[in-house]
Design an enzyme around this catalytic site. Structure first.
Site, PDB file in Angstrom:
ATOM      1  N   ASP A 110     -45.330 -52.807   7.626  1.00 52.78           N
ATOM      2  CA  ASP A 110     -45.053 -52.147   6.325  1.00 52.78           C
ATOM      3  C   ASP A 110     -46.128 -52.488   5.301  1.00 52.78           C
ATOM      4  O   ASP A 110     -46.590 -51.616   4.567  1.00 52.78           O
ATOM      5  CB  ASP A 110     -43.634 -52.448   5.805  1.00 52.78           C
ATOM      6  CG  ASP A 110     -43.317 -53.895   5.508  1.00 52.78           C
ATOM      7  OD1 ASP A 110     -44.099 -54.787   5.909  1.00 52.78           O
ATOM      8  OD2 ASP A 110     -42.265 -54.149   4.867  1.00 52.78           O
TER       9      ASP A 110
ATOM     10  N   SER B 100     -21.091 -65.790  -7.143  1.00 51.04           N
ATOM     11  CA  SER B 100     -21.164 -65.571  -5.697  1.00 51.04           C
ATOM     12  C   SER B 100     -20.122 -66.421  -4.987  1.00 51.04           C
ATOM     13  O   SER B 100     -20.091 -67.641  -5.162  1.00 51.04           O
ATOM     14  CB  SER B 100     -22.551 -65.940  -5.175  1.00 51.04           C
ATOM     15  OG  SER B 100     -22.490 -66.153  -3.776  1.00 51.04           O
TER      16      SER B 100
ATOM     17  N   SER C 115     -30.727 -60.498   3.512  1.00 47.36           N
ATOM     18  CA  SER C 115     -29.727 -60.759   2.475  1.00 47.36           C
ATOM     19  C   SER C 115     -30.357 -60.606   1.089  1.00 47.36           C
ATOM     20  O   SER C 115     -29.688 -60.181   0.146  1.00 47.36           O
ATOM     21  CB  SER C 115     -29.095 -62.138   2.648  1.00 47.36           C
ATOM     22  OG  SER C 115     -30.092 -63.129   2.730  1.00 47.36           O
TER      23      SER C 115
ATOM     24  N   GLU D 155     -38.604 -58.341  -6.125  1.00 53.80           N
ATOM     25  CA  GLU D 155     -38.869 -59.437  -5.173  1.00 53.80           C
ATOM     26  C   GLU D 155     -40.335 -59.897  -5.281  1.00 53.80           C
ATOM     27  O   GLU D 155     -40.631 -61.086  -5.267  1.00 53.80           O
ATOM     28  CB  GLU D 155     -38.539 -58.982  -3.747  1.00 53.80           C
ATOM     29  CG  GLU D 155     -38.805 -60.063  -2.734  1.00 53.80           C
ATOM     30  CD  GLU D 155     -37.665 -60.352  -1.781  1.00 53.80           C
ATOM     31  OE1 GLU D 155     -36.622 -59.702  -1.853  1.00 53.80           O
ATOM     32  OE2 GLU D 155     -37.843 -61.266  -0.956  1.00 53.80           O
TER      33      GLU D 155
ATOM     34  N   ASP E 288     -37.484 -53.694   3.971  1.00 52.18           N
ATOM     35  CA  ASP E 288     -36.109 -54.198   3.881  1.00 52.18           C
ATOM     36  C   ASP E 288     -35.320 -53.444   2.814  1.00 52.18           C
ATOM     37  O   ASP E 288     -34.197 -53.004   3.036  1.00 52.18           O
ATOM     38  CB  ASP E 288     -36.109 -55.702   3.535  1.00 52.18           C
ATOM     39  CG  ASP E 288     -36.886 -56.514   4.549  1.00 52.18           C
ATOM     40  OD1 ASP E 288     -37.222 -55.956   5.609  1.00 52.18           O
ATOM     41  OD2 ASP E 288     -37.175 -57.695   4.277  1.00 52.18           O
TER      42      ASP E 288
HETATM   43  C1  GLA Z   1     -40.000 -59.362   5.939  1.00 51.01           C
HETATM   44  C2  GLA Z   1     -40.534 -58.564   4.763  1.00 51.01           C
HETATM   45  C3  GLA Z   1     -40.747 -57.091   5.159  1.00 51.01           C
HETATM   46  C4  GLA Z   1     -41.571 -56.988   6.436  1.00 51.01           C
HETATM   47  C5  GLA Z   1     -41.021 -57.910   7.519  1.00 51.01           C
HETATM   48  C6  GLA Z   1     -41.882 -57.934   8.747  1.00 51.01           C
HETATM   49  O1  GLA Z   1     -38.719 -58.934   6.285  1.00 51.01           O
HETATM   50  O2  GLA Z   1     -39.616 -58.612   3.688  1.00 51.01           O
HETATM   51  O3  GLA Z   1     -41.351 -56.393   4.096  1.00 51.01           O
HETATM   52  O4  GLA Z   1     -42.915 -57.258   6.182  1.00 51.01           O
HETATM   53  O5  GLA Z   1     -40.872 -59.238   7.050  1.00 51.01           O
HETATM   54  O6  GLA Z   1     -41.894 -56.702   9.373  1.00 51.01           O
END
Ligand code: GLA
Length: 385
Positions: A31, A62, A126, A159, A171
């Site tokens: 990505d 939480s 998460s 993030e 993600d």
């Molecule tokens: C983590 C990162 C994603 C991606 C994966 C590996 O989950 O948050 O953006 O780079 O690693 O594919």
């Protein structure tokens, strides 16, 4: 959960929301290099109860992290400036609220109670789940009309800039835009996407948690990105491309002489070959060739182990135990690496044997217990009907 909400926030006007986690089937560490990923949203995730407030205070609690305290984290929207060092989990929701504010959205406060069943530190997103969930809560409570793709980008921005983890878009996109019974084929350089039906009638997706906590925020993830950037800069002196995944494996081979550092070449080789595998795997799935899909998953693990070097011995053990078992179509580490989980596609009637046999061998070889989640796919985050 409603009782706890009443106990903490003193009212019962709350609306219910859910955000899934995600598992990536193939297309790992592509990505951030402008390539394809192929994740699906899963039925493990985070639920929330939320209500708007008449002032601009945000109160967050939480059930996973604040157990027993019964005092919510409280802050005014305009006072969100830097990360909390005490309740670190709140940085994910605060980051998103901050991004929405910086993009000019107007909204008031909210009371939010979170409760998740996603194992933390397992690489099942998460962080993305709580980010997208919070964004969708504010969008719904204050009718901000933010679509799912935009919400994924805002969450990634939170993030990257607030939490300080330089992740790609996969993600947040999977969690925001996932669809039940489908995987999402996403082109991370254009954000064009399509849904591929996962018709796995005789098979299950089994996630195996190595219980080695992954530490993505650690320097290794960012280091891999820097190594890819350096490889890209070298290739650009010989060929015009905008990201590594513009290259086919043959083209990378042709220009490999331009990459000065052999380690950087290995990183580039992973990104480029993994991108080709992700495209090929999605086509194999469409054509009903699950065996080819599985072999590509296995090859993905080998590339992550040998070229990208983000596996740990525990993940390698889990994958190679799975490769030897009858009824396993394919198995690979999933997510960022350095711990976390493998994902395997297993025939329905082999699932029990998979759990028993791998569970026992893994414990014998590593001294650790593995956890198994036989998951279903899920829709993306949103208000529950
Ligand atoms: C983590 C990162 C994603 C991606 C994966 C590996 O989950 O948050 O953006 O780079 O690693 O594919």
């Amino acid at each position: 959960m409603q009782n706890i909400f009443n106990k903490i926030f003193g009212t019962s006007q709350a609306q219910k929301f859910f955000s899934p986690g995600r598992v990536n089937l193939i297309g790992e560490h592509t990505d951030h290099e402008g390539g394809f990923v192929f994740p699906c949203a899963i039925n493990l995730g985070i639920s929330a109860l939320a209500q708007p407030r008449t002032d601009d205070t945000i109160r967050l609690y939480s059930m996973n992290f604040d157990e027993g305290a019964f005092t919510p984290f409280e802050i005014k929207i305009d006072e969100i400036k830097s990360k909390s060092e005490i309740r670190t989990w709140v940085n994910y929701p605060l980051g998103v609220v901050n991004v929405l504010k910086n993009h000019g959205y107007k909204f008031g406060g909210a009371d939010i109670l979170y409760n998740g069943n996603l194992p933390g530190g397992a690489g099942l997103s998460s962080s993305a789940a709580i980010e997208v969930l919070t964004g969708k809560i504010f969008s719904e409570l204050y009718k901000l009309n933010i679509d799912g793709v935009k919400m994924a980008r805002f969450s990634q921005e939170a993030e990257n800039n607030f939490v300080g983890m330089n992740c790609g878009i996969m993600d947040q996109f999977a969690v925001s835009m996932g669809k039940k019974n489908c995987a999402v084929l996403l082109n991370c350089s254009t954000l064009e996407y399509s849904y591929a039906p996962l018709e796995l009638e005789n098979f299950k997706i089994v996630i195996t948690n190595s219980n080695v906590p992954h530490s993505l925020a650690g320097s290794e993830y960012n280091l891999r990105r820097q190594q890819c950037e350096a490889a890209l800069a070298d290739i650009k002196t010989k060929k015009e491309i905008s990201c590594l995944c513009d290259l086919t494996p043959n083209e990378l081979d042709e220009f490999s002489f331009s990459i000065a550092d052999p380690v950087n070449l290995k990183r580039a080789r992973h990104a480029v070959s993994e991108n080709a595998r992700a495209i090929r795997a999605s086509e194999a799935l469409k054509a009903g060739d699950l065996n080819l899909f599985g072999r590509l998953m296995n090859a993905s693990h080998v590339s992550l182990r040998d070229d990208y070097q983000v596996t740990v011995p525990e993940l390698d053990i889990l994958a190679s135990l799975a490769w030897k078992l009858d009824g396993v179509v394919g198995s690979r580490m999933t997510g960022g690496g350095f711990g976390g989980c493998t994902v395997s596609i297993v025939e329905n009637n082999s699932v029990e044997n998979f759990k028993n046999s791998i569970g026992a061998d893994y414990e014998r070889l590593t001294g650790r217990k593995a956890d198994f989640y036989v998951i279903e796919t899920s829709d993306g985050a949103g208000k529950c009907k």
